[in-house]
Scaffold this motif. Structure first.
Motif: not given
Lengths: 335, 384
Positions: A1, A4, A201-202, A205, A226, A229
C-alpha cells in the motif's frame, strides 16, 4: 500500500456548502435526498463519502456534476470550484468544465459507455473537444491512455466495442476517459461495486496511482468501509442525507464516535476477526424521508438514544478535527 | 468433523451417521448452440467441471469464488435445479442425480434454497401466508386450518417478523424483511439442507448482520445443514465451519474456515484474501497485496493444466500448464486442508516465491472468447 499523501493546506479546490436536493412530485411531500451537506476538498486530496443505499451519497455527486434533471428537482446551497459557483453556471459553461476540470467514473461501466461507439472514439471525442487535438494526435493519445490504465494490446483495442471487453477492462476505459483531460477533481461513484474482489483490487490500485500521478483530487463514493479505509484521507459518513461524522481515516476507524459509524463497523464480518464472534447488528433498516426536521433520523435504530434525540435535531459540531452530529456519542475510550 | 476427507469412505449411510451430502465428481456443461435450422452444438461452457465435496449434518459449508467460477451452478446442480452432465449427488444415502418426476419432487422437501434477490424470488401477487401455505400443501404437511395457522405464526416469529406479516405482500417489506420471508419459505417444509445463494449480497451492510445472525440462530435451534454460496469471503468465513474456494469450475482449496484464513495455501486463495479490503486503516497500510493480472479466462475454453496457471504468480515452467492438479490433503496441515496445486508444499514452506505475471491478452477473457463473432440462433441470443 502506498502511504497517503500529506494533507495539503492550500485553498480548497471544491467547497460544498449546505447542499440540499429535494425531489418534488405533484400531490406528494418533497423527498429530501440530500439535507444540508457541507464539505471541502483540497487539491490532490482523497475524500470519502460513505453510507448505505438512500443516504444521498450519489445524489450529492450528481448535484456537484450538475447531472440531475431540472424538472422536479430543487437544488439549494452552494458548490464552488476555485471560488466559482457551479450551481448557477450556464449549461454551456458547465459543459466546458465537465471533463476538463471535473469528471466522473460511474458504477456500471456497461451502461455509462456508449455501446455502439468503439472505445477509442469515446476517448478521442473528449480529447478533441476539450484539448483541441487533431484526429491523429488524439488517436495516439487514446492509445497511450489505454496503455497507461493497463489494457493489454491498446493499439488494437481502440477499435473494440464496450461489449467486447470484460467488466474490469470497461472500468479501466472509464477511468481513461475521465482522466483524459487531466481534471483536477475526479468523482468516483461506487467504481468497483460491480466488480469481483480481485478486479476491485486492481482498479483501486489504478485509481490510487492515477490520482497520485495527475495530482487530481478524488471524491470516493462507496458503501464499502473497507475500500475507504485504505484509500481516503478524510471520511464523511452519511445517514439520511446528512453527514453524521467526519474525521481523518485513522481516527474515524480507530475511535468511531457516532453510534451509526460505530454500529456499522461492528456489524461487518471481518476477515481478521476471531472465529465464532457474534455480529452486532443494527436493528431496523433505513426508511424513506427521514425526520431530521425535529429529531435525529438515526434515533429509531440507535442503541444510545436519549430523550433529546426525539425532540431536537442534533447539530454538527466540530471538535478537534472531528465533525460529529450526536447528543450521546460513543465515548472515545469505548474502543 | 471428519479428517479422512481424502480417503475413499463408503457412501453416506441412511442411518444418519455419514455426511448428509456427498457430491462426487459433479460436472455441469452447457452446450453453446449455433445455427437456425441446423441447431449445431459448437462447444460447451464448462461451468462446473469435476467437483467433489462432502457436507456433514449440522455443518455450514461455505463456497466462495468470483463471478463465473461456477459456484451458483454447483449449488443448483446439488438441488437438481440443473441436471448434472455427469457425477453423483448423494443426499442422505441416496443418489439424487438420476431422480426425476414425482420422486424428485418429494425429495425436494428435504433440500431448500434461499435466493439472492428476495424481490424477484418472491411472487409479488401472493401474500406471505399464501406463499408459505403452498409449500405446506405441496408436500402434504398441512394438518388442518387451525394447526396450519399456528405453524405459520410460529414460522414468521422464528425469522423475526410479526404475525401480522402473514397477511401482507412482498412489496410491503424492506429488503432485509423480504430475505427473512425467503428464509421462512425455505423453512416451512422442514428441510435438512438449505442452500443459500448469496443470501446477503443484495442487502445493506447494516442489515446483512441481522440476516447472518438469524441464519446462525436457526441452525442452532433446528439443527439445519447449510451450503452458503457467496463471493464475499469475509461473510463466508464468518458463517462457515468449512470453506471451499472455486476457480473456473473446480475446487482449488478446501479447509476449516479458520485454517483457510490463517494459512491459505493455493495461490488463488492467497490473492483473493489479500484483495479483500478490511475496514481498518492501520492494517490496510501494512498489507501486502497480491494483485492478479488479467481477467478470468472463458469457461468455454478453460486453459489446459491448472486452470489458474495463466494468472498465477507462483507458476512454474513444469506441470502447471500440462497437468491438472488434483485436490489433495497437504501434509502437516490441520483439519484435512485440501489444495489443488502441484507446488503447495513448496509455496507453503516459502521455497517458491511469487513472480510478475504479464496480463494475458484480453482475447480469452469471459465475454469476447465465450461469445462467437456473429450472433447465432435465437436460442443462443436468448440464452445469454
Amino acid at each position: 500500500m502506498t502511504a497517503p499523501r500529506p494533507t495539503p493546506t492550500a485553498e480548497p479546490l471544491l467547497q460544498v456548502r449546505d447542499l440540499r436536493v429535494a425531489f418534488r412530485r405533484r400531490g406528494e411531500p418533497d423527498t429530501l435526498a440530500v439535507d444540508g451537506v457541507s464539505f471541502d476538498v483540497a487539491p490532490g486530496q482523497v475524500v470519502g463519502l460513505v453510507g448505505e443505499s438512500g443516504c444521498g451519497k450519489s445524489v450529492t455527486s450528481m448535484a456537484i456534476m450538475r447531472l440531475l434533471p431540472r424538472r422536479g428537482v430543487q437544488i439549494t446551497g452552494s458548490v464552488k470550484m476555485d471560488g466559482e459557483e457551479l450551481l448557477t453556471l450556464s449549461e454551456a459553461k458547465m459543459r466546458e468544465r465537465r471533463g476538463r476540470d471535473l469528471s466522473m467514473v460511474f458504477q456500471d461501466p456497461l451502461s455509462s459507455l456508449n455501446p455502439v461507439v468503439p472505445i477509442g472514439l469515446q476517448i478521442t471525442e473528449v480529447l478533441r473537444r476539450h484539448r483541441g487535438m487533431d484526429k491523429e494526435k488524439a488517436r495516439q493519445a487514446a492509445v497511450d491512455l489505454l496503455d497507461r490504465v493497463g489494457i493489454p494490446d491498446p493499439r488494437r483495442r481502440v477499435t473494440a466495442y464496450p461489449h467486447q471487453l470484460s467488466g474490469g477492462m470497461r472500468q479501466r476505459v472509464m477511468i481513461a476517459i475521465a482522466l483524459a483531460c487531466r481534471p483536477r477533481l475526479l468523482i468516483a461513484d461506487e467504481p468497483t461495486t460491480a466488480l469481483d474482489v480481485t478486479i476491485q483490487a486492481q482498479i483501486l490500485e489504478l485509481l490510487k496511482e492515477m490520482v497520485a500521478e495527475t495530482g487530481a483530487a478524488l471524491i470516493m463514493i462507496t458503501h464499502d468501509l473497507g475500500v475507504v479505509a485504505g484509500l481516503c484521507e478524510t471520511v464523511n459518513v452519511l445517514y439520511g442525507g446528512r453527514i453524521v461524522e467526519r474525521a481523518q481515516r485513522h481516527r474515524l476507524f480507530g475511535t468511531p464516535r457516532h453510534p451509526y459509524t460505530h454500529g456499522l463497523l461492528r456489524s461487518i464480518p471481518r476477515l481478521d476477526a476471531a472465529a465464532g464472534e457474534q455480529l452486532e447488528a443494527i436493528p431496523g433498516s433505513v426508511v424513506d424521508n427521514l425526520p431530521w426536521a425535529h429529531a435525529c433520523a438515526f434515533q429509531p435504530r440507535c442503541p444510545r438514544s436519549v430523550d433529546r434525540c426525539v425532540e431536537v435535531t442534533p447539530e454538527a459540531e466540530n471538535t478537534g478535527g472531528r465533525l460529529l452530529r450526536c447528543f450521546n456519542p460513543v465515548p472515545a475510550s469505548a474502543e | 468433523m471428519d479428517t479422512d476427507e481424502a480417503t475413499a469412505a463408503p457412501h453416506a449411510s441412511v442411518d444418519g451417521t455419514g455426511p448428509l451430502l456427498d457430491v462426487r465428481d459433479v460436472a455441469v456443461h452447457f452446450p453453446i448452440r449455433r445455427g437456425l435450422i441446423l441447431d449445431r452444438t459448437i462447444g460447451h461452457v464448462y461451468a462446473v467441471d469435476g467437483v467433489s465435496l462432502r457436507i456433514h449434518r449440522g455443518e455450514t459449508y461455505g463456497l466462495v469464488g468470483e463471478s463465473g467460477c461456477g459456484k451458483s451452478t454447483l449449488g443448483r446442480a446439488i438441488l437438481r435445479l440443473e441436471k448434472p452432465t455427469f457425477g453423483e449427488v448423494w443426499f442422505d444415502g441416496r443418489d439424487i442425480a438420476p431422480l426425476k418426476g414425482e420422486e424428485l419432487r418429494t425429495m425436494r422437501r428435504r433440500f431448500q434454497m434461499v435466493f439472492q434477490d428476495p424481490m424477484s424470488s418472491l411472487d409479488p401477487r401472493q401474500s406471505v401466508e399464501g406463499m408459505l401455505m403452498e409449500g405446506l400443501k405441496a408436500h402434504g404437511l398441512s394438518r388442518g386450518p387451525e394447526a396450519d395457522r399456528a405453524r405459520l405464526r410460529e414460522l414468521v416469529e422464528q425469522v423475526g417478523l410479526p404475525a401480522a406479516a402473514l397477511r401482507r405482500y412482498p412489496h410491503e417489506f424492506s429488503g432485509g424483511q423480504r430475505q427473512r420471508i425467503g428464509i421462512a419459505r425455505a423453512l416451512c417444509v422442514e428441510p435438512d439442507l438449505i442452500v443459500a445463494d448469496e443470501p446477503v449480497s443484495a442487502l445493506d451492510v447494516s442489515v446483512q448482520a441481522q440476516v447472518l445472525n438469524l441464519l446462525g440462530r436457526l441452525q442452532d435451534e433446528l439443527g439445519l445443514t447449510y451450503l452458503v454460496i457467496a463471493h464475499d469471503l469475509a461473510v463466508v468465513r464468518h458463517v462457515s465451519d468449512r470453506v471451499g474456494v472455486m476457480y473456473l469450475g473446480g475446487l482449488v482449496e478446501e479447509a476449516p474456515s479458520q485454517a483457510l484464513y490463517d494459512e491459505p495455501l493455493h495461490p488463488y486463495t492467497r490473492a483473493l484474501l489479500s484483495a479483500i479490503p478490511v475496514p481498518d486503516p492501520e492494517l490496510e497500510d501494512r498489507r501486502e497485496r497480491i494483485l492478479l493480472t488479467g481477467d478470468l479466462p472463458s469457461p468455454a475454453a478453460p486453459p489446459p493444466g491448472c486452470r489458474f496457471h495463466t494468472r498465477c504468480p507462483w507458476r512454474q515452467p513444469e506441470r502447471c500448464d500440462t497437468e491438472r492438479p488434483e485436490l489433495r490433503v497437504v501434509e502437516g496441515t490441520v483439519g484435512g486442508h485440501r489444495v489443488a496445486c502441484h507446488y503447495a508444499e513448496q509455496i507453503r514452506s516459502g521455497t517458491l516465491q511469487p513472480h510478475k505475471v504479464e496480463p494475458a491478452v484480453a482475447e480469452d477473457v469471459l465475454g469476447p472468447g465465450a461469445v462467437p463473432d456473429q450472433p447465432g440462433s435465437v436460442t443462443e441470443i436468448l440464452g445469454r
